[in-house]
Design a protein around this motif. Structure first.
Motif, PDB file in Angstrom:
ATOM      1  N   LYS A   1       0.950  -1.276  -0.021  1.00 40.73           N
ATOM      2  CA  LYS A   1      -0.095   0.069  -0.046  1.00 40.73           C
ATOM      3  C   LYS A   1       0.896   1.150   0.024  1.00 40.73           C
ATOM      4  O   LYS A   1       0.588   2.341  -0.716  1.00 40.73           O
ATOM      5  CB  LYS A   1      -0.793  -0.098   1.316  1.00 40.73           C
ATOM      6  N   GLN A   2       2.011   1.366   0.792  1.00 39.24           N
ATOM      7  CA  GLN A   2       2.660   2.363   0.876  1.00 39.24           C
ATOM      8  C   GLN A   2       3.869   2.569  -0.274  1.00 39.24           C
ATOM      9  O   GLN A   2       4.415   3.687  -0.225  1.00 39.24           O
ATOM     10  CB  GLN A   2       3.611   2.409   2.144  1.00 39.24           C
ATOM     11  N   SER A   3       3.980   1.664  -1.144  1.00 43.49           N
ATOM     12  CA  SER A   3       5.037   1.511  -2.250  1.00 43.49           C
ATOM     13  C   SER A   3       4.432   2.142  -3.531  1.00 43.49           C
ATOM     14  O   SER A   3       5.130   1.915  -4.576  1.00 43.49           O
ATOM     15  CB  SER A   3       5.740   0.199  -2.189  1.00 43.49           C
TER      16      SER A   3
ATOM     17  N   TYR B   1      -8.010  -1.739   1.181  1.00 38.68           N
ATOM     18  CA  TYR B   1      -7.465  -0.516   0.920  1.00 38.68           C
ATOM     19  C   TYR B   1      -7.994   0.146  -0.342  1.00 38.68           C
ATOM     20  O   TYR B   1      -8.210   1.341  -0.283  1.00 38.68           O
ATOM     21  CB  TYR B   1      -5.916  -0.591   0.695  1.00 38.68           C
TER      22      TYR B   1
ATOM     23  N   SER C   1       6.246   5.775   7.754  1.00 42.85           N
ATOM     24  CA  SER C   1       4.995   6.662   7.267  1.00 42.85           C
ATOM     25  C   SER C   1       5.040   6.315   5.921  1.00 42.85           C
ATOM     26  O   SER C   1       5.992   6.091   5.226  1.00 42.85           O
ATOM     27  CB  SER C   1       5.209   7.949   7.626  1.00 42.85           C
ATOM     28  N   ASP C   2       3.740   6.660   5.374  1.00 41.24           N
ATOM     29  CA  ASP C   2       3.419   6.482   3.797  1.00 41.24           C
ATOM     30  C   ASP C   2       4.563   7.556   3.261  1.00 41.24           C
ATOM     31  O   ASP C   2       4.991   6.917   2.050  1.00 41.24           O
ATOM     32  CB  ASP C   2       2.182   7.052   3.384  1.00 41.24           C
ATOM     33  N   ASP C   3       4.843   8.820   3.549  1.00 37.62           N
ATOM     34  CA  ASP C   3       5.660   9.482   3.060  1.00 37.62           C
ATOM     35  C   ASP C   3       6.859   9.024   2.686  1.00 37.62           C
ATOM     36  O   ASP C   3       7.652   9.060   1.637  1.00 37.62           O
ATOM     37  CB  ASP C   3       5.660  10.885   3.561  1.00 37.62           C
TER      38      ASP C   3
ATOM     39  N   VAL D   1       8.094   5.890   3.009  1.00 38.19           N
ATOM     40  CA  VAL D   1       8.222   4.840   1.914  1.00 38.19           C
ATOM     41  C   VAL D   1       8.033   5.145   0.698  1.00 38.19           C
ATOM     42  O   VAL D   1       8.778   4.660  -0.275  1.00 38.19           O
ATOM     43  CB  VAL D   1       7.372   3.824   2.204  1.00 38.19           C
ATOM     44  N   GLN D   2       7.331   5.930   0.343  1.00 37.29           N
ATOM     45  CA  GLN D   2       6.969   6.459  -1.118  1.00 37.29           C
ATOM     46  C   GLN D   2       8.383   7.217  -1.542  1.00 37.29           C
ATOM     47  O   GLN D   2       8.725   7.192  -2.609  1.00 37.29           O
ATOM     48  CB  GLN D   2       5.849   7.523  -1.140  1.00 37.29           C
TER      49      GLN D   2
END
Lengths: 411, 96, 321
Positions: free
Chosen positions: A24-26, A49, A189-191, A193-194
């Motif tokens: 999900k985070q990638s 998700y 956090s999502d940020d 990982v992205q």
């Protein structure tokens, strides 16, 4: 090394959920998958998700694993980031397309919840499903726990998409022991990982129009992927795949180091993890979650003054030959633990590799094999203690009575 | 085809093709050659649409049909289908 | 959905081939004609995928390619899954603002790759509703591997795995009604076409590309090698198949079935319906049926052809004969 890690949350996740979260985070564009126990939770969580609008991934519920991997392959060839997950019979059904995926140099990432192959049908853990795919041209990472599953999926995209590598990656986690067992998992956090995975970079390739164009299906710069390739060039393309595998260890280590800077977490050098191995006289070698149990036994033996150690192979493909040789050369007796068997092959696949690596060592340590845990059979500390006891005898007597053993099977 | 074959370091990855098929003439497969009688031809444009080998073209400059003998395999479909019977198939070696 | 597309023959012949010469199909190859015609009907940027089979092999013998569009082949049984992945990727790219233009997707597969090994992937992709055109180029056997029977091989045909023997006169089973199976998937567009009628092939291709969602085009494409006839007869035989109603032409738009002009004229003027024997006689794969020993088979083929034709007429709200 000083590690500057960022803020992380601790979540109670099982291995499958940890994988789903990492995906999900990638910033994955296409997930195509088909349900199979014990991988199903990955797909279920990811569906949630999608249903909740938490990702803008295109999620394709295919009618088979064969189509799931095919769709990931062609989506990847179209230029996007893709993920799928499978296990056991599902992976076996993908077998044909595994080779096509690596041959097309499509950097697909797949999670495998390692499960026994039929027959008789069995839903529990062993490594028969992924070990049989060791020659399919995929990078294979075997993880010890759910935390590592999470971390490895994120790293896998970077490794697969690296233009020097451009190979698909399988992240293998043990069925139920990891897939279904809750663990505290520290998540980024999502940020973050992205930012770490970034956008997929597309390398250039020479086309039939005499141009260097992006290596993807793009109507503005057409290329042909997957032609009929006969004895005049097929071999050259296979040699290229070997070269890509040769590049992979450095990339895996680099990505692992970079990720460690963020997360504070390391798994050996990214290829192998050694545990109390420096001065060890006897050592076990394993992949996957069994390493956790084995480490406890090593601690116990060390407390008694036994010079026991452990080597966990993290990547089985590419096989970290030099690292393994260096780590094991000075050990007197080595037990390789295989959670799968090569029937009639005089031992399991990990054994074959380790013994082959050590053939070139001047010290010629004794190497024996223990096939264990087939179909989810438990591997308790007592059995591992027994293995180290055997190693102690071999080390002492300098003699091997029997090379291949079956640990934990009833006579 | 005697050109030196490329090594693995030179060829594009993944078997991506690097030559157009139009560099591979198939005209030498032919046993029979279609010959068109321009007097009979009505330029109905059927033959270019039923040629398997894109070997019948419409030349914009001459406003006329032309055969591409580099690629024509001599199947004879055009001659068989021509409503004006303007195409005949002749044996290659019969030509002067 | 009715298309607004109109074309003249001149416009079409002037449009550069996207499937080019230099491919290595046999002389007189029906499928090569089908691909040429279909690729003349594209409306813009297009990605093509191919199942393993004759057309994949002859068009991309490394390092050559006959494709002027992006093209990918992965395996035999998964042309529709290939298209699914491409469609998903394009959709994701659009949603994320990484792609603006509309791109069409065409999947080509032969009869083996469709009737038999590819039907699961095809059914799945149709059910999921991906936006792509699936083209079945039907030469009625596994020609690429040397003329083995498939689910698309007609009754009575001699192939290398349904040989005409002393007691068994060729393939025993009848051709699978694949287009009907696709109609049952309730996809927006299903049609049959014959390379003998190129305008019809082009128009149906365009309709298939224009509809939202999956479209299925079943194109009869005779094979001189496998059907055993002179290479010049490909179009003639493709026409006879329609005129005998062995392969009627129709389309189903949103479930509404209608006969195409070439078959409608036969429906309206039954005297124009030619006996199947005239079709069978043109091909040596049916040669054994013309012996006294097996001639009852011709009656059987006629009966089955009539039965299917009448069923089609009923579906098109035309009087059953």
């Amino acid at each position: 090394m000083t590690v500057v890690s960022v803020q992380q949350n601790v979540l109670a996740l099982n291995g499958d959920e940890a994988v789903a979260l990492a995906v999900k985070q990638s910033d994955v564009d296409v997930v195509a998958a088909y349900p199979i126990t014990p991988q199903t939770i990955i797909v279920e969580r990811f569906s949630e998700y999608v249903a909740d609008g938490e990702v803008d991934t295109e999620f394709v519920c295919t009618e088979s694993e064969h189509s799931a991997l095919t769709a990931c392959l062609t989506a990847s060839a179209t230029g996007v980031r893709t993920f799928t997950a499978s296990a056991s019979a599902g992976l076996a059904l993908m077998h044909e397309i595994l080779y096509v995926t690596s041959g097309c140099r499509a950097p697909v990432v797949m999670a495998i919840a390692n499960r026994a192959l039929s027959a008789p049908i069995n839903i529990h853990c062993d490594h028969s499903d992924s070990m049989v795919e060791r020659d399919s041209g995929w990078i294979q990472v075997y993880v010890e726990n759910s935390q590592e599953a999470y971390d490895s999926i994120i790293q896998a995209f970077r490794i697969a998409e690296n233009p020097e590598v451009l190979l698909p990656v399988m992240v293998c986690l043990d069925a139920f022991f990891l897939s279904h067992t809750l663990e505290n998992v520290r998540v980024l956090s999502d940020d973050i990982v992205q930012g770490f995975v970034g956008l997929r970079k597309i390398p250039l390739v020479a086309s039939h129009e005499g141009k260097k164009v992006p290596f993807r299906l793009d109507p503005e710069n057409p290329i042909t992927i997957g032609p009929l390739d006969l004895y005049d060039y097929y071999f050259e393309h296979k040699r290229q795949q070997e070269e890509a595998m040769n590049h992979a260890p450095q990339v895996i280590k680099r990505v692992h180091d970079e990720y460690a800077q963020l997360s504070g977490r390391r798994y050996g050098n990214g290829l192998i993890e050694t545990y109390e191995l420096e001065d060890a006289e006897i050592a076990a070698v394993c992949v996957g979650s069994t390493a956790g149990t084995a480490k406890t036994v090593v601690d116990e033996l060390r407390a008694k003054g036994v010079k026991a150690g452990l080597l966990r192979l993290r990547t089985f493909r590419p096989l970290p030959t030099a690292d393994v040789k260096e780590a094991l050369e000075s050990v007197r007796a080595i037990a390789v633990m295989d959670r799968s068997n090569s029937f009639g092959g005089n031992g399991g696949p990990v054994f074959h590799e380790i013994r082959h690596i050590l053939y070139d060592s001047k010290t010629h340590p004794h190497v024996v094999n223990y096939i264990y845990g087939l179909g989810g059979r438990d591997m308790p500390q007592s059995l591992i203690r027994g293995i180290y006891r055997d190693l102690g005898e071999i080390s002492e007597t300098d003699r091997v009575e029997s090379r291949v053993h079956f640990a934990g099977v009833r006579e | 085809m005697t050109e030196k074959q490329k090594g693995w370091k030179e060829v594009p990855v993944a078997g991506v093709c690097w030559k157009p098929a139009t560099d591979y003439p198939t005209g030498d497969w032919r046993t029979f050659k279609p010959i068109r009688d321009p007097e009979k031809c009505t330029k109905c444009l059927l033959c270019p649409m039923i040629c398997p080998d894109s070997a019948i073209e419409w030349n914009r400059n001459t406003e006329d049909i032309q055969f591409d003998y580099d690629f024509c395999k001599g199947c004879g479909i055009c001659a068989n289908e021509c409503p004006a019977e303007a195409i005949i198939m002749t044996r290659e070696e019969e030509e002067a | 959905m009715a298309t607004t597309w109109k074309f003249t023959a001149k416009e079409i012949v002037e449009k550069p081939d996207l499937f080019t010469s230099g491919h290595r199909a046999c002389a007189g190859c029906g499928p090569a004609i089908a691909l040429r015609q279909i690729m003349k009907a594209t409306r813009g940027p297009t990605i093509v995928t191919n199942a393993t089979g004759c057309m994949e092999v002859v068009s991309t013998i490394y390092p050559y390619t006959a494709w002027k569009v992006p093209w990918i082949h992965t395996a035999f049984e998964n042309a529709a899954a290939n298209a699914s992945g491409i469609a998903a990727a394009l959709k994701a790219m659009k949603r994320k603002g990484r792609l603006q233009e509309d791109i069409d997707i065409i999947a080509f597969a032969g009869d083996g790759g469709t009737f038999d090994i590819g039907i699961q992937a095809l059914s799945g992709a149709a059910e999921r509703g991906h936006d792509f055109l699936y083209v079945l180029y039907d030469n009625e056997a596994y020609m690429n591997t040397g003329i083995q029977r498939s689910g698309g091989t007609p009754h009575g045909a001699s192939t290398t795995t349904s040989p005409a023997g002393k007691v068994i006169p060729g393939k025993r089973q009848y051709k699978k009604a694949i287009a009907d199976i696709m109609v049952a998937h309730e996809i927006p567009y299903v049609a049959t076409a014959s390379i003998a009628y190129w305008q019809d092939v082009l128009m149906k291709t365009r309709k298939g590309l224009e509809v939202e969602g999956p479209a299925f085009l079943h194109v009869l494409a005779p094979c001189p090698r496998g059907w055993r006839y002179d290479t010049s007869k490909t179009i003639e035989i493709a026409q006879l198949a329609v005129e005998t109603c062995i392969f009627p032409l129709w389309e189903s738009t949103d479930g509404q079935c209608s006969l195409s002009p070439q078959s409608k004229i036969v429906a309206l003027k039954p005297e124009r319906k030619r006996p199947v024997k005239e079709y069978l006689e043109t091909q040596r794969r049916f040669r054994h049926l013309l012996t006294p020993e097996f001639e009852s088979e011709i009656d059987n083929i006629q009966k089955m052809t009539d039965k299917r034709w009448n069923k089609l007429l009923r579906r098109c709200n035309l009087v059953s004969l």
